[in-house]
Design an enzyme around this catalytic site. Structure first.
Site, PDB file in Angstrom:
ATOM      1  N   ALA A 113      20.477  -8.593  -2.617  1.00  0.00           N
ATOM      2  CA  ALA A 113      20.845  -9.332  -3.825  1.00  0.00           C
ATOM      3  C   ALA A 113      20.779  -8.474  -5.089  1.00  0.00           C
ATOM      4  O   ALA A 113      21.485  -8.731  -6.065  1.00  0.00           O
ATOM      5  CB  ALA A 113      19.938 -10.556  -3.969  1.00  0.00           C
ATOM      6  N   PRO A 146       8.083  -2.148  -4.818  1.00  0.00           N
ATOM      7  CA  PRO A 146       7.509  -2.946  -5.917  1.00  0.00           C
ATOM      8  C   PRO A 146       6.124  -2.436  -6.327  1.00  0.00           C
ATOM      9  O   PRO A 146       5.734  -2.575  -7.483  1.00  0.00           O
ATOM     10  CB  PRO A 146       7.405  -4.353  -5.333  1.00  0.00           C
ATOM     11  CG  PRO A 146       8.297  -4.367  -4.146  1.00  0.00           C
ATOM     12  CD  PRO A 146       8.357  -2.972  -3.634  1.00  0.00           C
ATOM     13  N   CYS A 147       5.394  -1.841  -5.394  1.00  0.00           N
ATOM     14  CA  CYS A 147       4.046  -1.338  -5.688  1.00  0.00           C
ATOM     15  C   CYS A 147       4.049  -0.329  -6.816  1.00  0.00           C
ATOM     16  O   CYS A 147       3.006  -0.044  -7.414  1.00  0.00           O
ATOM     17  CB  CYS A 147       3.424  -0.672  -4.461  1.00  0.00           C
ATOM     18  SG  CYS A 147       3.930  -1.356  -2.896  1.00  0.00           S
ATOM     19  N   VAL A 201      23.074 -13.536  -0.147  1.00  0.00           N
ATOM     20  CA  VAL A 201      23.408 -14.446   0.948  1.00  0.00           C
ATOM     21  C   VAL A 201      23.173 -15.879   0.463  1.00  0.00           C
ATOM     22  O   VAL A 201      22.116 -16.188  -0.088  1.00  0.00           O
ATOM     23  CB  VAL A 201      22.564 -14.138   2.201  1.00  0.00           C
ATOM     24  CG1 VAL A 201      22.738 -15.225   3.255  1.00  0.00           C
ATOM     25  CG2 VAL A 201      22.948 -12.771   2.753  1.00  0.00           C
ATOM     26  N   TYR A 232     -18.395  15.701   7.864  1.00  0.00           N
ATOM     27  CA  TYR A 232     -19.329  15.921   6.762  1.00  0.00           C
ATOM     28  C   TYR A 232     -19.001  17.225   6.057  1.00  0.00           C
ATOM     29  O   TYR A 232     -19.031  18.294   6.656  1.00  0.00           O
ATOM     30  CB  TYR A 232     -20.765  15.968   7.296  1.00  0.00           C
ATOM     31  CG  TYR A 232     -21.762  16.469   6.270  1.00  0.00           C
ATOM     32  CD1 TYR A 232     -21.785  15.914   4.984  1.00  0.00           C
ATOM     33  CD2 TYR A 232     -22.653  17.490   6.561  1.00  0.00           C
ATOM     34  CE1 TYR A 232     -22.681  16.384   4.029  1.00  0.00           C
ATOM     35  CE2 TYR A 232     -23.554  17.952   5.615  1.00  0.00           C
ATOM     36  CZ  TYR A 232     -23.553  17.401   4.343  1.00  0.00           C
ATOM     37  OH  TYR A 232     -24.426  17.864   3.401  1.00  0.00           O
TER      38      TYR A 232
END
Lengths: 438, 438
Positions: free
Chosen positions: B34, B42-43, B81, B417
């Site tokens: 769309a 979007p993040c 759509v 470590y």
């Protein structure tokens, strides 16, 4: 009253004593430590040489006094055990207060490891980076020299190279392997880090040292001779089993053989730490890993069992992480050739990804290799070299390898995504996906 | 020739199309999107607002052109759509080229999520941070304002607060919960981050917005009213199922119900991404997680199945990671109250550790909470707030939780470590040990 005697006050010894103390508040606990330090951290020596800290007491998690006062553990520093009589259950020791003997109900052997040595003609300028108790004098000597040779390109050799170049020393690194860290990394990632280090250090690869002469000022190899101001030997460590090697059963690795409870072939004698053999979880075969977290947990398990709370040590996957300047270098599990040797049919993928989302500033390269078994689809090993978030990805792969995750299991691990420090398809997942799709 | 139609060209849609293309080189693939963007992220919007990058094309992993040319995927951008006829297998759409219809053999619904909205009287200054295609105009407007209200203290609200305070905006954050991120973190760690954010932002906690008035310039809550220049609404998202909600079976979460193969109740119709329900691996119950890595993998699974290579999606553990300035905030699995609600008997430990060895300069605090089930001893959840190496520890716990690790299994994970970035007893292991010993 029950009595526990511990030989060696390093990570494993103090971890075992502390755990036993917690579970049996009444037990008498005595620790013999040959040096002045307990619960010390040899891993810190390169950073001390680099000059990142100056107080040698920081090598100790807790002081002997802390253990004596807060945990009621009778720590005897500067006291060396000279003899064990396993049938009478007596330990003989010698220290500043003279000779002494101590009877035990339980014994923990946690004598650690010792550096492998090279033949040398004189040794006033030959150095071994091994015990924090010697760090101050070691640093003083190294700082006074200009050109220093490091023999050995494993983790300790690389860490020494970082420390010395940060101190502006001229460093010559002589290594038998064709690339650095070849016992940790396969060639693809080993090359990345070798190239990086070659910018700061004169590297001699595929070269074998024959002899050290003039007290560390001359090195003779199979390809040449080198004049330097001093020589660090960092060709590896081996289990320190001098005290017990003729008395207690050793394993095929040369370390003390134990069962899952950390018991030796004497029911009341436990072994924990770098002097102790383990089992490689991937192969099911004996293995030896001289690293502090493993030593601590072995000690914890021994202490739990002595304390009456049964616990089993599950074995190791050989997790290693180190750094060289901006690079972090991690690995876990088997290397590809090692996997073949153990009868696996390894498939692998090596990728170079980025550490951050494409739009987030400051992304760096990250190199990932994942190795899996073609037949069982199990993950066998992982290697990562990069500038950000290497440690946690290796930890995740350690978890996966310990529990037999398949390629697909690992693909579906729901790794976190934050654009500032990761990618929506994490580099590890990209490598896994490559194995899946190939 | 077989044809795949995909509704929505975000992470899930493009992942599904790409995977199907790889497996079926001959298949016809058409994607309806769309907006003007595909495979968008979007993040990244909060970081765009913060001004960390300026090129909106960076929101896309690949351009529509790339998919069309390199992957032979017929991407139709700016084409919405409008209707699906599931019995005739036809999709109707409308775009700049007018109306069109498209028949399919396989359909993937990947319409994503949409922001929950608040009632407002006028909306010229009411903002929703949702689609990258609107990021440029959104940023332009926000940058022109001085005092901005954020409604909602979840992940997006916190990320918006970071972005706006970095732009020197005055920020008022109104949140219904008693502390920030209360849907992600339990109170112990939630307080840590709430305290930190309260230094930069005016916080109104436990306060409910009744109405937004004057187009976003006036906010009426149950406790007061606030005049601001504009309002960001960040109260959460919900599955975008408008197109199919009367036609395709939804789950109890309101998202589209699928089986393990990502199939809806129509055999040839798949659903993937934020519009799709999943299963929580810890509880075995329906769950909904609207995050990009999950969407991508759901798409990959759908595409694999359409491509003829059967693959199952294993479910989710709700891994989340975000940041606020120097703090990284991660969590995975169940929160403690949530665990009770699902019938577990949670035990937990919360500790504050350090990120580096005691002798290594620059150590920071790191806060860890681990939650386990008293009966089964399984790890149920983990939460970490700290300044270094949070992500990877959460990833490790995600692996552990996905495969049902017990407390003791997790204790024995052989974590790496390195004094520069970790502790010999890792903070996660310290928390686990605390549960074991309590």
């Amino acid at each position: 009253m029950e009595k526990l005697v511990v030989i060696g006050g390093g990570a494993a010894g103090m971890s075992a004593s502390s755990r036993a103390r917690r579970l049996k508040p009444q037990m008498e606990i005595e620790v013999f430590e040959a040096t002045k330090m307990v619960s010390h951290a040899p891993c810190g020596i390169p950073y001390f040489i680099e000059g990142l800290f100056d107080d040698e007491n920081l090598f100790m998690t807790y002081t002997p006094q802390f253990f004596i006062e807060n945990r009621k553990i009778n720590v005897r520093i500067n006291t060396r055990v000279t003899e064990i009589d396993l049938s009478s259950r007596v330990v003989y020791a010698e220290g500043k207060d003279g000779k002494m003997k101590s009877e035990y109900d339980y014994l923990v052997i946690s004598t650690g490891s010792k550096p492998k040595r090279l033949p040398s003609e004189g040794n006033d300028r030959v150095f071994y980076i091994h015990h924090p108790a010697e760090a101050v004098s070691l640093r003083q000597k190294l700082w006074s020299l200009n050109t220093i040779a490091i023999i050995g390109g494993g983790i300790l050799g690389v860490e020494a190279a970082e420390a010395l170049t940060q101190r502006d020393k001229k460093v010559l690194l002589i290594h038998r392997g064709e690339y650095l860290l070849n016992k940790s990394l396969d060639q693809e990632l080993g090359k990345v880090i070798t190239d990086r280090i070659s910018r700061d250090v004169e590297l001699r690869l595929g070269e074998k040292v024959i002899e050290i002469k003039q007290g560390g000022r001359l090195i003779i190899t199979d390809k040449g001779k080198y004049e330097v101001d001093g020589t660090i030997v960092a060709i590896g460590v081996e289990p320190n089993v001098d005290l017990v090697k003729d008395k207690i059963q050793l394993g095929t690795t040369g370390a003390i053989k134990v069962d899952e409870y950390m018991r030796t072939n004497y029911r009341e004698v436990y072994s924990a730490g770098d002097n102790t053999e383990s089992v490689n979880i991937v192969t099911g075969k004996p293995y030896w890993v001289p690293f502090a977290p493993v030593a601590n947990k072995m000690g914890y398990v021994a202490g739990s069992n002595i304390g009456g709370e049964p616990m089993k040590f599950p074995g190791v996957v050989n997790t290693q992480i180190t750094k060289y300047k901006e690079y972090y270098i991690g690995r876990v599990g088997l290397q590809e050739e090692e996997a073949k040797k153990y009868g696996f049919h390894p498939v692998s993928a090596t990728i170079t990804g980025k550490t951050r989302a494409r739009y987030y500033p400051g992304a760096k390269d990250i190199h990932v290799k994942v190795i899996a078994d073609e037949e069982t689809k199990r993950i066998l090993g992982a290697q990562i070299v990069g500038e950000e978030e290497v440690l946690g990805r290796i930890d995740m792969m350690a978890a996966a390898i310990m529990k037999g995750f398949t390629i697909e299991d690992t693909f579906f691990i729901e790794m976190g995504y934050l654009p500032a420090i990761s990618r929506v398809w994490d580099p590890v997942i990209v490598a896994i996906r490559k194995i899946m799709e190939d």
